[in-house]
Write a protein that holds these residues in place. Structure first.
Motif, short mmCIF file in Angstrom:
data_model
loop_
_atom_site.label_atom_id
_atom_site.label_comp_id
_atom_site.label_asym_id
_atom_site.label_seq_id
_atom_site.Cartn_x
_atom_site.Cartn_y
_atom_site.Cartn_z
N THR A 6 84.57 120.65 116.91
CA THR A 6 84.56 122.08 116.62
C THR A 6 84.28 122.22 115.13
O THR A 6 84.80 121.47 114.31
CB THR A 6 85.90 122.74 117.00
OG1 THR A 6 86.96 122.10 116.30
CG2 THR A 6 86.15 122.65 118.50
N GLU A 9 83.32 128.42 111.98
CA GLU A 9 82.29 129.46 111.99
C GLU A 9 80.90 128.92 112.32
O GLU A 9 80.02 129.68 112.69
CB GLU A 9 82.24 130.17 110.65
CG GLU A 9 83.46 131.00 110.34
CD GLU A 9 83.36 131.66 108.97
OE1 GLU A 9 82.40 131.39 108.21
OE2 GLU A 9 84.25 132.46 108.66
N GLN A 10 80.72 127.60 112.20
CA GLN A 10 79.41 127.01 112.45
C GLN A 10 79.23 126.57 113.90
O GLN A 10 78.19 126.04 114.26
CB GLN A 10 79.18 125.85 111.49
CG GLN A 10 79.13 126.31 110.04
CD GLN A 10 79.04 125.16 109.07
OE1 GLN A 10 79.19 124.00 109.45
NE2 GLN A 10 78.79 125.47 107.83
N GLY A 11 80.23 126.77 114.75
CA GLY A 11 80.09 126.47 116.17
C GLY A 11 80.72 125.16 116.58
O GLY A 11 81.81 124.81 116.14
N ALA A 12 80.00 124.40 117.41
CA ALA A 12 80.49 123.12 117.91
C ALA A 12 79.31 122.19 118.10
O ALA A 12 78.17 122.62 118.27
CB ALA A 12 81.23 123.31 119.23
N ALA A 25 78.73 129.42 116.92
CA ALA A 25 79.97 130.15 117.19
C ALA A 25 79.61 131.57 117.57
O ALA A 25 78.61 132.12 117.09
CB ALA A 25 80.86 130.15 115.95
N ARG A 26 80.38 132.15 118.44
CA ARG A 26 80.18 133.55 118.79
C ARG A 26 80.99 134.42 117.84
O ARG A 26 82.14 134.12 117.54
CB ARG A 26 80.61 133.80 120.23
CG ARG A 26 79.74 133.02 121.18
CD ARG A 26 80.09 133.29 122.59
NE ARG A 26 79.23 132.46 123.43
CZ ARG A 26 79.07 132.65 124.70
NH1 ARG A 26 79.70 133.62 125.31
NH2 ARG A 26 78.29 131.86 125.39
N LYS A 27 80.38 135.47 117.39
CA LYS A 27 81.06 136.39 116.48
C LYS A 27 82.16 137.12 117.23
O LYS A 27 81.97 137.61 118.34
CB LYS A 27 80.08 137.41 115.90
CG LYS A 27 78.97 136.78 115.08
CD LYS A 27 79.51 136.16 113.82
CE LYS A 27 78.38 135.54 113.03
NZ LYS A 27 78.83 134.69 111.97
N THR A 33 94.27 132.14 114.55
CA THR A 33 93.57 130.91 114.92
C THR A 33 94.48 129.85 115.54
O THR A 33 94.03 128.75 115.85
CB THR A 33 92.87 130.30 113.69
OG1 THR A 33 93.86 130.01 112.70
CG2 THR A 33 91.82 131.25 113.13
N PHE A 40 89.46 125.90 122.95
CA PHE A 40 88.07 125.47 123.09
C PHE A 40 88.00 124.20 123.94
O PHE A 40 87.20 124.10 124.87
CB PHE A 40 87.45 125.20 121.72
CG PHE A 40 86.10 124.54 121.81
CD1 PHE A 40 84.96 125.29 121.97
CD2 PHE A 40 85.99 123.15 121.76
CE1 PHE A 40 83.71 124.68 122.09
CE2 PHE A 40 84.75 122.53 121.86
CZ PHE A 40 83.61 123.31 122.03
#
Length: 86
Positions: A6, A9-12, A25-27, A33, A40
């Motif tokens: 993970t 903010e940059q996704g996976a 990543a989805r906004k 958190t 995830f």
């Protein structure tokens, strides 16, 4: 061995052998958190197991070529993350 990371903010991202995949990543409006990584991981594993179970059923019930089912299954697993990168 498959590694899934993970990246906030940059996704996976995922990697296995020479294969690499990345999903953005989805906004969303972040409230807390706590347990985000666990959530995830749980979702990813659940979806991966669904895909694998469907492939197993298809192999046993349809008589389809094993290579075709495997290719379809791998593609579906890659799409869990998003964009495939070789």
């Amino acid at each position: 061995t498959t590694v899934v990371l993970t990246l906030g903010e940059q996704g996976a991202a995922a990697a296995r052998g020479g294969w690499r995949a990345w999903g953005p990543a989805r906004k969303t409006a972040v409230v807390d958190t706590t347990a985000a990584g666990d959530t995830f991981t749980g979702y990813f594993l659940r979806r991966a197991l669904e895909v694998l179970a469907r492939a197993d059923f298809e192999l046993k019930s349809s008589g389809n070529d094993e290579k075709i089912v495997l290719q379809k299954t791998i593609t579906e697993l890659f799409l869990l993350l998003g964009e495939e990168r070789a």
